[in-house]
Write a protein that holds these residues in place. Structure first.
Motif, mmCIF file in Angstrom:
data_model
loop_
_atom_site.group_PDB
_atom_site.id
_atom_site.type_symbol
_atom_site.label_atom_id
_atom_site.label_comp_id
_atom_site.label_asym_id
_atom_site.label_seq_id
_atom_site.Cartn_x
_atom_site.Cartn_y
_atom_site.Cartn_z
ATOM 1 N N UNK A 22 0.724 -1.384 -0.134
ATOM 2 C CA UNK A 22 -0.046 -0.043 -0.167
ATOM 3 C C UNK A 22 0.981 1.166 -0.049
ATOM 4 N N UNK A 23 2.009 1.263 0.504
ATOM 5 C CA UNK A 23 2.813 2.360 0.431
ATOM 6 C C UNK A 23 3.367 2.711 -0.841
ATOM 7 N N UNK A 24 3.274 2.059 -1.948
ATOM 8 C CA UNK A 24 3.293 2.552 -3.336
ATOM 9 C C UNK A 24 2.583 3.697 -3.642
ATOM 10 N N UNK A 25 1.252 4.089 -3.190
ATOM 11 C CA UNK A 25 0.511 5.076 -3.633
ATOM 12 C C UNK A 25 0.591 6.469 -2.661
ATOM 13 N N UNK A 26 1.783 6.367 -1.891
ATOM 14 C CA UNK A 26 1.611 7.619 -0.594
ATOM 15 C C UNK A 26 1.978 8.830 -1.248
ATOM 16 N N UNK A 27 2.920 8.791 -2.256
ATOM 17 C CA UNK A 27 3.333 10.140 -2.947
ATOM 18 C C UNK A 27 2.258 10.695 -3.880
ATOM 19 N N UNK A 28 1.057 9.918 -4.101
ATOM 20 C CA UNK A 28 0.161 10.508 -4.842
ATOM 21 C C UNK A 28 -1.242 10.728 -3.890
ATOM 22 N N UNK A 29 -0.949 10.885 -2.743
ATOM 23 C CA UNK A 29 -1.855 11.253 -1.646
ATOM 24 C C UNK A 29 -1.783 12.230 -0.971
ATOM 25 N N UNK A 30 -2.550 12.445 0.258
ATOM 26 C CA UNK A 30 -2.790 13.581 1.026
ATOM 27 C C UNK A 30 -1.359 14.014 1.747
ATOM 28 N N UNK A 31 -0.621 13.019 1.989
ATOM 29 C CA UNK A 31 0.709 13.444 2.593
ATOM 30 C C UNK A 31 1.536 13.364 1.835
ATOM 31 N N UNK A 32 1.762 13.568 0.601
ATOM 32 C CA UNK A 32 2.956 13.473 -0.326
ATOM 33 C C UNK A 32 3.632 14.951 -0.164
ATOM 34 N N UNK B 55 4.215 -2.179 -11.018
ATOM 35 C CA UNK B 55 3.952 -0.688 -10.725
ATOM 36 C C UNK B 55 4.481 0.358 -11.903
ATOM 37 N N UNK B 56 5.714 -0.008 -12.462
ATOM 38 C CA UNK B 56 6.499 0.669 -13.235
ATOM 39 C C UNK B 56 5.328 0.988 -14.676
ATOM 40 N N UNK B 57 4.482 0.069 -15.038
ATOM 41 C CA UNK B 57 3.749 0.112 -16.201
ATOM 42 C C UNK B 57 2.834 1.323 -15.965
ATOM 43 N N UNK B 58 1.795 1.246 -14.898
ATOM 44 C CA UNK B 58 0.741 2.355 -14.920
ATOM 45 C C UNK B 58 1.342 3.971 -14.598
ATOM 46 N N UNK B 59 2.497 3.887 -13.841
ATOM 47 C CA UNK B 59 3.310 4.942 -13.453
ATOM 48 C C UNK B 59 3.823 5.517 -14.886
ATOM 49 N N UNK B 60 4.399 4.742 -15.646
ATOM 50 C CA UNK B 60 5.166 5.257 -16.843
ATOM 51 C C UNK B 60 3.918 5.833 -18.011
ATOM 52 N N UNK B 61 2.956 5.058 -17.825
ATOM 53 C CA UNK B 61 1.581 5.353 -18.749
ATOM 54 C C UNK B 61 1.187 6.761 -18.354
ATOM 55 N N UNK B 62 0.816 6.962 -17.195
ATOM 56 C CA UNK B 62 0.526 8.136 -16.621
ATOM 57 C C UNK B 62 1.321 9.322 -16.883
ATOM 58 N N UNK C 256 -2.148 11.706 -12.343
ATOM 59 C CA UNK C 256 -1.793 11.214 -10.966
ATOM 60 C C UNK C 256 -3.276 10.527 -10.617
ATOM 61 N N UNK C 257 -4.627 10.664 -11.005
ATOM 62 C CA UNK C 257 -5.505 10.163 -10.501
ATOM 63 C C UNK C 257 -5.530 8.792 -11.168
ATOM 64 N N UNK C 258 -5.139 8.731 -12.309
ATOM 65 C CA UNK C 258 -5.155 7.406 -13.268
ATOM 66 C C UNK C 258 -4.064 6.628 -12.369
ATOM 67 N N UNK C 259 -2.833 7.096 -12.087
ATOM 68 C CA UNK C 259 -2.123 5.986 -11.446
ATOM 69 C C UNK C 259 -2.439 5.435 -10.384
ATOM 70 N N UNK C 260 -2.922 6.366 -9.383
ATOM 71 C CA UNK C 260 -3.450 6.184 -8.147
ATOM 72 C C UNK C 260 -4.318 4.966 -8.207
ATOM 73 N N UNK C 261 -5.593 5.137 -9.025
ATOM 74 C CA UNK C 261 -6.778 4.523 -9.173
ATOM 75 C C UNK C 261 -6.073 3.112 -9.788
ATOM 76 N N UNK C 262 -5.322 3.199 -10.740
ATOM 77 C CA UNK C 262 -5.057 1.958 -11.361
ATOM 78 C C UNK C 262 -4.059 1.051 -10.387
ATOM 79 N N UNK C 263 -3.348 1.569 -9.514
ATOM 80 C CA UNK C 263 -2.508 1.003 -8.499
ATOM 81 C C UNK C 263 -3.446 0.291 -7.349
ATOM 82 N N UNK C 264 -4.336 0.947 -6.804
ATOM 83 C CA UNK C 264 -5.399 0.547 -5.883
ATOM 84 C C UNK C 264 -5.904 -0.572 -6.375
#
Length: 442
Positions: free
Chosen positions: A146-156, A431-438, A187-195
């Motif tokens: 779950x830590x993968x998404x932290x830098x796209x969230x509210x404490x980034x 995770x490299x894939x959705x981050x790169x696409x975004x 950023x919304x795409x990356x976060x949503x895809x990862x979750x």
């Protein structure tokens, strides 16, 4: 094929990856040698950079120590323990257990990274009591994923920094609102895809394991006894009456929560690490109801801190060598030289992922890369907000193979870094894939 890859990575990591402390020592040697070979620094220069930076993360070390202690304090209260136990009832099979832990940890890290790390690990322990046949190593890896998404969230740290009026790059970058970073389509795409996909990846990882690791039932029994070990001695003396005073905890805990309300009323949704620690601590004081029960919980939580206390100074020394020698600048500049307006965000992401292995701190990494990447973005005509977020996502990405941030989770779980890193390698690759696409196409 997926199972073959999972088992291969797990075997390699179990055999060759040393303890997290040894990993920090080896990184120290690697950076020392790279500094000698790639910069003009001599041996004594690198030694001085290392020693000079060794204590630069003392405040941060204490913050992360308190993240684990206060998280344990709150989670061991009857209120929170009951909530997590009830939520754990949603899991009936090992697959459901892994998916549930992944989702809860991801959402918690999206809210705040420190809170998410502790909640994910503690919730995983409640879930494994509910489903003891789940692979314990993978369950903890799921909690850490779950830590993968932290830098796209509210404490980034990076997007929140550049949205403030007094950040150090304001003259060249200006103020970038979160609507262009955290709330941007990419950023919304990356976060949503990862979750959406991390639970699936972890689920298939579970199905691919041939020899599962189950947690020792005696360990579970001991842990449960520790949580329920609330002393109910009669308060015979004035001192004992104070130690068991509900009024004292209510007054101090209530005062702390008044400050929390004042903080958010004054500063908005400012979820920095200090206010998170403060909030969790004073909720723990209120929920434990007496100082004696609180201190019993503190004693249990403090036992988990050895890895954090001894390793964080070594990473501070590594950071000192990287920055003072100019090694981090050289790495960032090399990626800038091969970039175009379109590829700069993507290559910034790659360079940030590499630098994060040696400077595993979002704020520290931005201080190093920001002054290089932002002028390059302006010169190339690239989107500066996207470049800043590329640094953020690079920092989050390689946390999956950098044990620095896994230490609180491992401390709570009672595992070694090699126990989860084979599974985390798969998460790194995916995770490299959705981050790169975004970063490239949105």
């Amino acid at each position: 094929m997926f199972g073959v890859v999972i088992r291969f990575f797990d075997r390699i990591v179990q055999r060759y990856l040393p303890d997290a402390f040894i990993f920090a020592l080896l990184l120290t040697i690697v950076v020392f040698v790279l500094g000698l070979g790639l910069t003009s620094s001599g041996p004594m220069d690198m030694i001085q950079y290392w020693g000079g930076g060794f204590w630069d993360l003392l405040a941060f070390t204490m913050q992360m120590t308190l993240i684990v202690v206060t998280g344990y304090i709150l989670a061991s209260t009857n209120v929170m323990s009951t909530l997590m136990k009830r939520l754990a009832l949603l899991a009936h099979t090992p697959g459901q257990a892994v998916v549930l832990v992944t989702v809860v940890a991801s959402l918690a890290c999206l809210l705040n990274y420190g809170f998410g790390l502790v909640v994910g690990a503690l919730f995983a322990k409640h879930v494994v009591r509910r489903v003891p046949t789940v692979d314990y190593r993978l369950l903890i890896a799921a909690a850490y994923s779950g830590f993968l998404v932290w830098h796209g969230g509210l404490s980034a740290s990076i997007p929140l920094t550049i949205a403030s009026e007094d950040h150090f790059l304001v003259e060249s970058l200006g103020i970038i609102p979160v609507t262009q970073t955290l709330l941007s389509p990419y950023n919304i795409f990356i976060v949503a895809t990862l979750i959406a996909t991390l639970p699936i990846i972890n689920y298939f990882s579970l199905k691919s394991i041939k020899h599962k690791t189950y947690i020792d039932p005696l360990f579970l029994e001991t842990e449960l006894k520790n949580e329920l070990a609330v002393t109910k001695d009669k308060a015979a003396t004035p001192a004992e009456r104070l130690e068991n005073s509900h009024i004292l905890s209510f007054v101090i805990g209530g005062a702390g929560m008044l400050f929390v309300v004042f903080h958010f009323a004054t500063n908005g949704l400012d979820l920095n690490i200090n206010i998170v620690n403060f909030t969790i601590l004073f909720l723990g004081i209120l929920f434990h109801r007496t100082p004696k029960r609180l201190l019993q919980s503190v004693n249990e939580g403090v036992r988990m801190q050895a890895g954090i206390i001894i390793q964080f100074p070594f990473y501070a020394g590594i950071m000192g060598m990287m920055v003072a020698s100019g090694l981090s600048d050289k790495i960032a500049l090399w990626f800038v030289q091969i970039s175009t307006e379109t590829t700069l965000p993507f290559l910034t992401f790659i360079s940030a992922g590499l630098i994060n292995m040696f400077i595993p701190s979002g704020g520290g990494q931005w201080a190093v890369q920001g002054p290089i990447m932002i002028p390059a973005a302006i010169e190339l005509g690239a989107d500066t907000a996207r470049v800043a977020m590329a640094v953020a996502w690079g920092d989050a990405w390689t946390n999956m193979i950098q044990p620095f941030w896994a230490l609180p989770v491992l401390a709570i779980a009672g595992l070694k870094v090699r126990d989860i890193m084979g599974f985390c390698l798969i998460l790194l690759i995916w995770s490299f894939i959705p981050i790169s696409i975004g970063l490239l196409f949105f």
